[in-house]
Design an enzyme around this catalytic site. Structure first.
Site, PDB file in Angstrom:
ATOM      1  N   CYS A  79       0.613  -1.076  -0.129  1.00  0.00           N
ATOM      2  CA  CYS A  79      -0.060   0.524   0.325  1.00  0.00           C
ATOM      3  C   CYS A  79       0.808   1.327   0.335  1.00  0.00           C
ATOM      4  CB  CYS A  79      -1.353   0.344   1.134  1.00  0.00           C
ATOM      5  SG  CYS A  79      -2.882   1.157   0.931  1.00  0.00           S
ATOM      6  N   HIS A 167      -3.913  -5.287   0.532  1.00  0.00           N
ATOM      7  CA  HIS A 167      -3.171  -5.285   1.822  1.00  0.00           C
ATOM      8  C   HIS A 167      -3.411  -7.302   1.855  1.00  0.00           C
ATOM      9  CE1 HIS A 167      -2.853  -1.667   4.069  1.00  0.00           C
ATOM     10  NE2 HIS A 167      -3.565  -1.647   3.349  1.00  0.00           N
ATOM     11  N   GLU A 169      -1.929  -8.646   4.217  1.00  0.00           N
ATOM     12  CA  GLU A 169      -2.477  -9.985   5.306  1.00  0.00           C
ATOM     13  C   GLU A 169      -3.018  -9.610   5.739  1.00  0.00           C
ATOM     14  OE1 GLU A 169      -1.727  -5.752   5.855  1.00  0.00           O
ATOM     15  OE2 GLU A 169      -1.510  -6.921   4.429  1.00  0.00           O
ATOM     16  N   SER A 221       0.951 -12.768  38.240  1.00  0.00           N
ATOM     17  CA  SER A 221      -0.209 -12.526  38.033  1.00  0.00           C
ATOM     18  C   SER A 221      -1.276 -13.619  37.749  1.00  0.00           C
ATOM     19  CB  SER A 221      -0.504 -11.378  36.902  1.00  0.00           C
ATOM     20  OG  SER A 221      -0.406 -12.750  35.498  1.00  0.00           O
ATOM     21  N   GLY A 222      -0.563 -14.701  37.425  1.00  0.00           N
ATOM     22  CA  GLY A 222      -2.314 -15.612  37.184  1.00  0.00           C
ATOM     23  C   GLY A 222      -1.615 -16.136  35.727  1.00  0.00           C
ATOM     24  N   GLY A 223      -1.518 -15.225  35.044  1.00  0.00           N
ATOM     25  CA  GLY A 223      -1.751 -15.105  33.584  1.00  0.00           C
ATOM     26  C   GLY A 223      -1.135 -16.110  33.480  1.00  0.00           C
ATOM     27  N   VAL A 224      -1.267 -16.200  31.445  1.00  0.00           N
ATOM     28  CA  VAL A 224      -0.546 -16.816  30.511  1.00  0.00           C
ATOM     29  C   VAL A 224       0.830 -16.462  30.118  1.00  0.00           C
ATOM     30  CG1 VAL A 224      -0.201 -17.252  28.125  1.00  0.00           C
ATOM     31  CG2 VAL A 224      -2.803 -17.331  29.048  1.00  0.00           C
ATOM     32  N   SER A 226       3.167 -14.298  32.555  1.00  0.00           N
ATOM     33  CA  SER A 226       3.550 -13.813  33.025  1.00  0.00           C
ATOM     34  C   SER A 226       4.236 -15.625  33.694  1.00  0.00           C
ATOM     35  CB  SER A 226       3.634 -13.601  34.740  1.00  0.00           C
ATOM     36  OG  SER A 226       2.309 -14.154  34.991  1.00  0.00           O
ATOM     37  N   SER A 227       3.538 -16.701  33.769  1.00  0.00           N
ATOM     38  CA  SER A 227       3.546 -17.737  33.486  1.00  0.00           C
ATOM     39  C   SER A 227       4.522 -18.567  32.855  1.00  0.00           C
ATOM     40  CB  SER A 227       2.241 -18.966  33.965  1.00  0.00           C
ATOM     41  OG  SER A 227       1.586 -18.404  34.927  1.00  0.00           O
TER      42      SER A 227
END
Length: 509
Positions: A79, A167, A169, A221-224, A226-227
């Site tokens: 583009c 585009h 993508e 944090s318990g999240g994906v 940081s784990s």
């Protein structure tokens, strides 16, 4: 060194989508703003120039000196990138008679050209531009056209430099992946060896070498994110990783206890800290969203710093920062403006003399999940919906109080548990409830009520960069509304958010 594609960002909303498509080919790539492009190295096998909200006809249009790039590695302009390349050798770009936006079909395709190999006649592509290439210099060759756009794609005759005005993508370009594969794999000759297994192996080795015998402290944090980051660091340095999980009073119902239990099963050394009152005090009287984020961030750093000082000789701070966090928090003239400050990016205060280690800062969210599976993390962690760092603090519009947090926790709990019970949780990328600063009239029994309004939000997405609202069954939404109003005192109206991103964001604040 890892072979890679360099993506130059001129500010397009689709730039990160280009990167995602390249990564799907198992080829590593990096995005850099047009005014901070690194020098070519032997591992950079090709360059993609993104689109832009600007026009090449603007006086202050984004500019990049291509002299050191063209002819040395293959280049693909998308583009704006294509129009920019065209103007470099005497081509002409003019305002379109009408804005060319939406679906178009390639009625002419030179399938003998390497970029267009295996493309179909009448293949659907997605146009999004207000200018059009109206003339090319003699050494440029047209390799694809649509009914309205003669120069839909071109190639420079003497070098592997290409431009396309559509585009590839976006999913609306039906064979866009073919074009990107042709460029990245065949023209740039990149090895397709960017896999989760290779990432884990190389990252753990690099962490072990860089961290040596040092100690690392990390907030979980318990999240994906940081784990997975903690697991990588733990594999590299073992018990020299010290983890801290702070209860900021803005978590989901029962989340503090559940997360601590999940980390025990992973063998991570985690200390839980109850700091609810400090966060509530810091948020007292604050209504502005950015002010709330900053107050939550500052309080977290203060609490984290106090706990970190209980560990002697710590030199590193681990973070679960991922690539979209990094890109969205960079605001320069031209590339996409920062929408809001991000809790994972922004630096540390001077008094925290720690170096930062971010093992995931080159990965997108779904790539992090793939790495997590390679590491053997449980589905309960990897399948967990994203949850904002400031927690319910930015899902409570207006002032945050303990009473309002408890009300929203109950609403959120009913909604999330309902999704799980009906088998809808895994069909949704992210879900939650928002407490609005609005009260409405209702009738309960024979009495008039004037109570709170909550909005339910559920979206489908791949990595959060774009998202569509989830078309949950009407009977399920009706069931949730009844349960919430009947079981949560203080709520008498439930609405459902049917906004997509863009133009809306996933979170309300």
């Amino acid at each position: 060194m890892t072979q890679q594609i360099l993506i130059v960002d001129f500010g397009s909303q689709y730039t990160q989508l280009i990167a995602r498509r390249v990564r799907e080919l198992n080829v590593y790539c990096e995005i850099h703003p047009f005014n901070d492009v690194p020098d070519l190295t032997s591992d950079i096998r090709g360059v993609i120039l993104s689109g832009s909200p600007s026009s090449v006809l603007d006086t202050n249009a984004p500019y990049l000196d291509l002299q050191a790039i063209r002819g040395n590695v293959p280049v693909l302009g998308v583009c704006y990138g294509a129009q920019f390349i065209a103007t470099q050798n005497g081509g002409t770009v003019s305002p379109s008679k009408h804005r060319e936006y939406g679906r178009a079909r390639l009625n002419k395709v030179d399938t003998h050209d390497h970029l267009m190999k295996e493309m179909s006649i009448n293949s659907q592509v997605w146009m999004s531009h207000a200018d059009t290439i109206t003339a090319l210099s003699a050494q440029y060759q047209i390799i694809a056209s649509t009914e309205d756009v003669e120069v839909a794609a071109f190639k420079v005759a003497s070098e592997p430099t290409y431009g396309i005005q559509f585009h590839p993508e976006v999913t609306h370009s039906e064979e866009g992946k073919i074009i990107l594969r042709n460029f990245v794999v065949h023209i740039c000759q990149c090895a397709q060896d960017w896999t989760p297994d290779i990432f884990v192996e190389s990252t753990v080795a690099a962490l072990a070498q860089n961290l040596g015998a040092d100690k690392v402290v990390m907030g979980l944090s318990g999240g994906v994110d940081s784990s997975v980051a903690a697991t990588l660091i733990h594999r590299a340095i073992g018990d020299r990783l010290y983890c801290i999980f702070v209860d900021n009073g803005l978590l989901r119902k029962h989340e503090y206890q559940q997360v601590l239990r999940s980390y025990e099963n992973m063998g991570l050394n985690v200390v839980g800290v109850d700091a609810k009152e400090k966060f509530y005090q810091a948020l007292s009287g604050i209504k502005d969203p950015e002010a709330k984020r900053k107050a939550i961030g500052k309080t977290f750093i203060d609490v984290f710093d106090t706990e970190a000082h209980r560990i002697t000789d710590v030199k590193w701070l681990g973070q679960g920062t991922i690539y979209p966090d990094v890109i969205e928090s960079v605001s320069v003239k031209g590339p996409s403006a920062t929408i809001k400050s991000h809790h994972n990016v922004g630096g540390l205060p001077d008094y925290m003399k720690l170096q930062v280690v971010e093992p995931l800062n080159t990965l997108f969210k779904d790539e992090v999940r793939q790495v997590g599976r390679t590491l053997g993390l449980s589905d309960s962690i990897l399948g967990r919906h994203p949850f904002p760092g400031p927690g319910l603090g930015i899902r409570i519009l207006g002032e945050v109080t303990e009473e309002r947090v408890k009300l929203l926790q109950e609403v959120d709990y009913i909604f999330i548990e309902g999704l799980k019970h009906r088998g809808l949780y895994e069909d949704v990328w992210q879900a939650g409830a928002i407490l609005l600063p609005v009260q409405s009239v209702g009738v309960m029994g024979d009495e008039r009520t004037y109570e709170n309004v909550v909005s339910l939000r559920a979206v489908s997405s791949v990595d959060g960069m774009t998202a569509d609202w989830s078309h949950l069954p009407y009977d399920f939404l009706g069931e949730m509304s009844n349960k919430i109003i009947n079981q949560v005192k203080g709520v008498n109206r439930v609405v459902y958010d049917i906004s997509s991103k863009p133009p809306a964001t996933i979170e309300w604040e």
